[in-house]
Scaffold this motif. Sequence first.
Motif, short mmCIF file in Angstrom:
data_model
loop_
_atom_site.label_atom_id
_atom_site.label_comp_id
_atom_site.label_asym_id
_atom_site.label_seq_id
_atom_site.Cartn_x
_atom_site.Cartn_y
_atom_site.Cartn_z
N ALA A 127 0.82 -1.21 0.00
CA ALA A 127 0.00 0.00 0.00
C ALA A 127 0.85 1.26 0.00
O ALA A 127 0.55 2.23 -0.70
CB ALA A 127 -0.94 -0.01 1.20
N PHE A 128 1.92 1.27 0.78
CA PHE A 128 2.74 2.48 0.87
C PHE A 128 3.36 2.83 -0.48
O PHE A 128 3.32 3.98 -0.92
CB PHE A 128 3.83 2.31 1.92
CG PHE A 128 4.70 3.53 2.09
CD1 PHE A 128 4.26 4.60 2.85
CD2 PHE A 128 5.94 3.62 1.47
CE1 PHE A 128 5.04 5.74 3.00
CE2 PHE A 128 6.73 4.75 1.61
CZ PHE A 128 6.28 5.81 2.38
N GLN A 135 -0.03 9.38 -5.26
CA GLN A 135 -0.06 10.72 -4.67
C GLN A 135 -1.52 11.15 -4.48
O GLN A 135 -2.33 10.39 -3.99
CB GLN A 135 0.76 11.68 -5.54
CG GLN A 135 2.22 11.25 -5.68
CD GLN A 135 3.03 12.20 -6.52
OE1 GLN A 135 3.06 13.40 -6.26
NE2 GLN A 135 3.69 11.67 -7.55
N ASN A 136 -1.87 12.37 -4.84
CA ASN A 136 -3.25 12.83 -4.66
C ASN A 136 -3.99 12.85 -6.00
O ASN A 136 -4.71 13.79 -6.33
CB ASN A 136 -3.30 14.20 -4.00
CG ASN A 136 -2.62 15.28 -4.82
OD1 ASN A 136 -1.75 14.99 -5.63
ND2 ASN A 136 -3.01 16.53 -4.61
N CYS A 137 -3.85 11.75 -6.75
CA CYS A 137 -4.46 11.67 -8.08
C CYS A 137 -5.97 11.81 -8.05
O CYS A 137 -6.59 12.19 -9.05
CB CYS A 137 -4.07 10.35 -8.74
SG CYS A 137 -4.61 8.89 -7.82
N CYS A 346 -1.28 13.33 5.90
CA CYS A 346 -0.54 12.60 6.93
C CYS A 346 0.60 11.80 6.31
O CYS A 346 1.71 11.74 6.85
CB CYS A 346 -1.47 11.65 7.68
SG CYS A 346 -2.74 12.47 8.65
N LEU A 347 0.31 11.17 5.18
CA LEU A 347 1.31 10.36 4.50
C LEU A 347 2.51 11.20 4.09
O LEU A 347 3.65 10.74 4.09
CB LEU A 347 0.67 9.71 3.27
CG LEU A 347 1.33 8.48 2.67
CD1 LEU A 347 1.36 7.34 3.67
CD2 LEU A 347 0.60 8.05 1.40
N LYS A 348 2.26 12.46 3.77
CA LYS A 348 3.33 13.37 3.38
C LYS A 348 4.01 14.01 4.59
O LYS A 348 4.95 14.80 4.42
CB LYS A 348 2.78 14.46 2.48
CG LYS A 348 2.34 13.98 1.10
CD LYS A 348 1.86 15.14 0.25
CE LYS A 348 3.01 16.09 -0.07
NZ LYS A 348 2.56 17.26 -0.87
N GLY A 349 3.54 13.71 5.78
CA GLY A 349 4.12 14.30 6.98
C GLY A 349 3.67 15.72 7.22
O GLY A 349 4.33 16.48 7.94
N GLU A 350 2.53 16.10 6.65
CA GLU A 350 2.05 17.49 6.75
C GLU A 350 0.94 17.66 7.78
O GLU A 350 0.36 18.73 7.89
CB GLU A 350 1.55 17.96 5.38
CG GLU A 350 2.65 18.02 4.33
CD GLU A 350 2.12 18.39 2.96
OE1 GLU A 350 0.88 18.41 2.78
OE2 GLU A 350 2.95 18.66 2.07
#
Length: 385
Positions: A127-128, A135-137, A346-350
């Motif tokens: 999944a990762f 990304q945010n497609c 969250c996945l992007k650390g933001e």
Amino acid sequence: MVLGRKNMEEEQNVDYTDMLSICPQALEVYQQRGLNDVIAAYDIGNILSTNHFYAEAAFLFKLAFNMHSKSPSEYPLCHILWMIRMVALLKGNFPIKDEELEQLKGLSLPFYNYIVGWKQYKENKDAFSALSVMQNCYEEFPTGEEADRTYISIMMDLFNTDSKLSVEGRSYSTGMQATIPNNLFMYWDQNPPPEIVENFEYHQRLGHFNLKIFNKAEASDWLYQQYGVEARHLFLSARHPAEAADFLRVHVINHYGGWWLDADIRIKSIDQFYSVIPMVYDHVFLLTDNYVVHNDFFGSIPNSPILNECIRTLYHNCYVNRDMFIAYKTGPGIFNRGINRTLYHCLKGEGKRPSFIMLDYNQFWDVIDDFETPYKTASQHWMAS
């Protein structure tokens, strides 16, 4: 149909009756309209895909693509046709040629990322890695479409928790302190029919929740008091009572925190509620069997980062996509998008990972009962709006 048969997809002006005979609905449309233009090929391809004839659908989408002028003013746009061909191939577990993927990459990088990430996930269940490619497609698609559902199904592998760890051995009498406020909100615009009145009374008799039932006048005034004239205007502009309820629910739950329940379903019992629903999370969402987030029953804390995203999407759709299908515009579609956006950040650390859990469709029906509602056949259904 054998997808790789030599020159099959290059044939023009042929009779497709035999190929389409596997799907009576597609065959009927073909006999009425033929297959001589982009729209006909696109429409028949969608019929085939809906009926799970993915090889034939992929063929029709390629036929539509080949007939397309490639002009940005011709709809559906050519990159959409090429992308949905890839989707049909993925769903049917057919191979996708590298040169076809490269062609998609040249047409639309976000669509390419969507297909390649999904393909990788189907192949290795990583999944990762898949989400790192995707990304945010989902932002390239209207809310509520398949991309949102596919994305959330992959996100669940990374972020979701086993709900049994939170409810095993627990009952109402021994339940721990709930994180989500013990409020329950429902809505009916005006003059509820007898079965809806009885449902309201049933939830009052449960005696557990702080129950508030809104009608249209109360909801309009509440939105004005809490969110201002813009919110009231959009609520009153709703095309159908279901759309108005959609608009209200995210505002009410995000303001007070608690649980939303549609007026035409009921909680089976308090014991059943506590035996299935974990109480240690800030958000509890439930999914259908095809990864649509239920908006007819969910719970959240107030000022939720997820519901804030839902509200942002809701307002965008109300202004930009006013005529969109209700489920996509104001309903479950905004929940799928809100969750996807929050988890992507969250996945992007933001952002901090929100406290949440998503339960499956079996757990939804473990808690919720449907009941006969004659009003649905006596008045225009929201799906027709």
